[in-house]
Motif scaffolding. Structure first.
Motif, short mmCIF file in Angstrom:
data_model
loop_
_atom_site.label_atom_id
_atom_site.label_comp_id
_atom_site.label_asym_id
_atom_site.label_seq_id
_atom_site.Cartn_x
_atom_site.Cartn_y
_atom_site.Cartn_z
N ILE A 1 8.77 16.29 69.23
CA ILE A 1 9.87 15.32 69.18
C ILE A 1 11.21 16.00 69.47
O ILE A 1 12.03 15.48 70.24
N GLU A 2 11.43 17.17 68.86
CA GLU A 2 12.68 17.90 69.10
C GLU A 2 12.80 18.31 70.57
O GLU A 2 13.88 18.22 71.17
N THR A 3 11.71 18.76 71.16
CA THR A 3 11.72 19.15 72.58
C THR A 3 12.07 17.96 73.46
O THR A 3 12.89 18.09 74.38
N LEU A 4 11.48 16.81 73.18
CA LEU A 4 11.79 15.62 73.97
C LEU A 4 13.24 15.18 73.77
O LEU A 4 13.91 14.78 74.72
N ASP A 5 13.73 15.29 72.55
CA ASP A 5 15.11 14.94 72.28
C ASP A 5 16.06 15.85 73.06
O ASP A 5 17.00 15.38 73.72
N GLU B 1 16.75 26.15 69.48
CA GLU B 1 15.63 26.42 68.58
C GLU B 1 14.38 25.65 68.99
O GLU B 1 13.26 26.04 68.64
N TRP B 2 14.55 24.57 69.73
CA TRP B 2 13.40 23.78 70.19
C TRP B 2 12.41 24.66 70.94
O TRP B 2 11.20 24.45 70.82
N LEU C 1 8.54 24.93 69.96
CA LEU C 1 7.51 24.43 70.86
C LEU C 1 6.51 25.54 71.20
O LEU C 1 5.31 25.28 71.31
N THR C 2 6.98 26.76 71.33
CA THR C 2 6.07 27.88 71.59
C THR C 2 5.08 28.04 70.44
O THR C 2 3.87 28.22 70.67
N THR C 3 5.55 27.94 69.22
CA THR C 3 4.67 28.02 68.04
C THR C 3 3.68 26.87 68.04
O THR C 3 2.48 27.06 67.78
N ALA C 4 4.15 25.66 68.34
CA ALA C 4 3.27 24.49 68.39
C ALA C 4 2.23 24.63 69.50
O ALA C 4 1.06 24.27 69.32
N THR C 5 2.65 25.17 70.63
CA THR C 5 1.72 25.37 71.75
C THR C 5 0.65 26.39 71.38
O THR C 5 -0.52 26.21 71.72
#
Length: 178
Positions: free
Chosen positions: A150-154, A113-114, A118-122
């Motif tokens: 944070i989720e992407t980095l995790d 789901e990350w 992340l696509t939405t955040a981008t």
């Protein structure tokens, strides 16, 4: 912790604190400025963390020249029958670099789901950095964007290092008090 890792972590802490500051103010102009800054710093942090991981993976002997080129954002050319890394830049999309790092790690997660978050955040970040109209950011949308970073980095740390991103447990709680 390396100098770039400390810097990347400080950028994330600043982003989280600016989000907190946005919630503490009643002045619309200040809130907007805090939200803009928080969003952009979160992505600066993401880029810095990805660059740090990419540098480490690129230095590993088993990393191919083409992968090294994408990770280090440098051109690869064929010279005398051999692929050679050049000093000239070859910019790659951030998401492509993140996905490549996942593939090169021992525990890849390419479809979590990350990725969608992340696509939405981008997309939100792009509305601010490449405006075609006046972007409207809310505290909720910036909060979700920082959570996506944070989720992407995790997920990236789990995929590459098989351990959690150190700041993931703090979520949106900043260590800063300014």
């Amino acid at each position: 912790m390396s100098e770039i890792d400390a810097f990347a972590s400080s950028l994330l802490e600043e982003a989280k604190r600016l989000l907190e500051k946005a919630g503490e103010t009643s002045e619309p102009d200040a809130e907007r400025a805090y939200l803009h800054s928080a969003l952009l710093l979160a992505f600066c942090s993401l880029e810095a963390h990805v660059n740090s991981v990419a540098d480490e993976i690129a230095a590993r002997p088993m990393t191919t020249t083409h992968s090294r080129g994408v990770l280090l954002e440098r051109r690869v050319e064929l010279k005398k029958g051999e692929f050679v890394l050049q000093n000239s830049p070859q910019i790659s999309r951030l998401m492509d670099r993140i996905l490549l790092l996942h593939r090169l790690g021992p525990k890849p997660n390419l479809s979590g789901e990350w990725h969608g978050r992340l696509t939405t955040a981008t997309d939100l970040r792009n509305k601010l950095t490449h405006p075609k109209s006046v972007p409207s950011l809310s505290a909720a949308s910036v909060k979700k964007a920082i959570e996506a970073v944070i989720e992407t980095l995790d997920e990236l740390y789990i995929a590459v290092y098989k351990s959690r991103f150190p700041a993931a447990h703090r979520s949106l709680d900043s260590k800063l008090t300014f």
